[in-house]
Design an enzyme around this catalytic site. Structure first.
Site, PDB file in Angstrom:
ATOM      1  N   CYS A   1       0.824  -1.217   0.000  1.00  0.00           N
ATOM      2  CA  CYS A   1       0.000   0.000   0.000  1.00  0.00           C
ATOM      3  C   CYS A   1       0.862   1.273   0.000  1.00  0.00           C
ATOM      4  O   CYS A   1       2.015   1.268   0.429  1.00  0.00           O
ATOM      5  CB  CYS A   1      -0.876   0.041   1.243  1.00  0.00           C
ATOM      6  SG  CYS A   1      -2.051  -1.302   1.386  1.00  0.00           S
TER       7      CYS A   1
ATOM      8  N   GLU B   1       0.566   3.911   1.927  1.00  0.00           N
ATOM      9  CA  GLU B   1       0.930   4.368   3.268  1.00  0.00           C
ATOM     10  C   GLU B   1       2.206   3.680   3.734  1.00  0.00           C
ATOM     11  O   GLU B   1       3.089   4.297   4.336  1.00  0.00           O
ATOM     12  CB  GLU B   1      -0.192   4.077   4.271  1.00  0.00           C
ATOM     13  CG  GLU B   1      -1.498   4.784   3.959  1.00  0.00           C
ATOM     14  CD  GLU B   1      -2.441   3.947   3.078  1.00  0.00           C
ATOM     15  OE1 GLU B   1      -1.961   3.226   2.165  1.00  0.00           O
ATOM     16  OE2 GLU B   1      -3.654   4.028   3.306  1.00  0.00           O
TER      17      GLU B   1
ATOM     18  N   CYS C   1      -6.097   0.860   5.104  1.00  0.00           N
ATOM     19  CA  CYS C   1      -6.479  -0.511   5.457  1.00  0.00           C
ATOM     20  C   CYS C   1      -5.934  -0.860   6.838  1.00  0.00           C
ATOM     21  O   CYS C   1      -5.120  -0.135   7.419  1.00  0.00           O
ATOM     22  CB  CYS C   1      -5.977  -1.490   4.397  1.00  0.00           C
ATOM     23  SG  CYS C   1      -4.219  -1.883   4.521  1.00  0.00           S
TER      24      CYS C   1
HETATM   25 ZN   LIG Z   1      -2.932  -0.420   3.383  1.00  0.00          ZN
END
Ligand SMILES: [Zn+2]
Length: 133
Positions: free
Chosen positions: A53, A55, A86
């Site tokens: 991801c 982040e 998430c």
């Molecule tokens: Zn994530």
């Protein structure tokens, strides 16, 4: 201290550099860590489970630069309303947040919609590692 709008602009710019040929779900992130801004974007792989991801790529960039004190987060997706990080990213962000209640997490999209939480709201009673021996 980087202002929120600057952090959001950096997340929007990072989103353009996402590598998301499979999901088409492009995500950009910008973090303020120890007073500096670090960008990230999601990076997918033909072996889907290997995707990382936005982040977390931003957190990894910060750590590589020696910055460990998370102060603010901005995440940009195309989703409406804007998507929150998430669960895995919430946990990774928590690792570097000495005060999760003081870390603002802002989710935006290019249409200008915005949602805001604190990291403490996104991962209440999270695993901090203090329990480890
Ligand atoms: Zn994530």
């Amino acid at each position: 201290m980087t202002d929120t709008r600057t952090l959001e602009a950096r997340a929007l710019d990072a989103q353009r550099r996402a590598y998301a040929p499979y999901s088409k779900f492009r995500v950009g992130a910008a973090l303020q860590v120890s007073g500096q801004v670090f960008e990230g974007a999601n990076v997918e792989n033909a072996s889907y489970g290997l995707a990382v991801c936005a982040e977390r790529t931003a957190v990894f960039a910060a750590v590589l630069a020696g910055a460990h004190r998370l102060e603010a987060v901005a995440v940009c997706t195309e989703a409406s309303p804007p998507s929150s990080p998430c669960g895995a990213c919430r946990q990774v962000l928590l690792e570097f947040a000495p005060d999760p209640a003081a870390v603002t997490v802002t989710a935006i999209n290019p249409k200008g919609e915005r949602r805001t939480w604190t990291l403490a709201e996104l991962i209440p009673d999270g695993f901090s590692g203090r329990e480890l021996p």
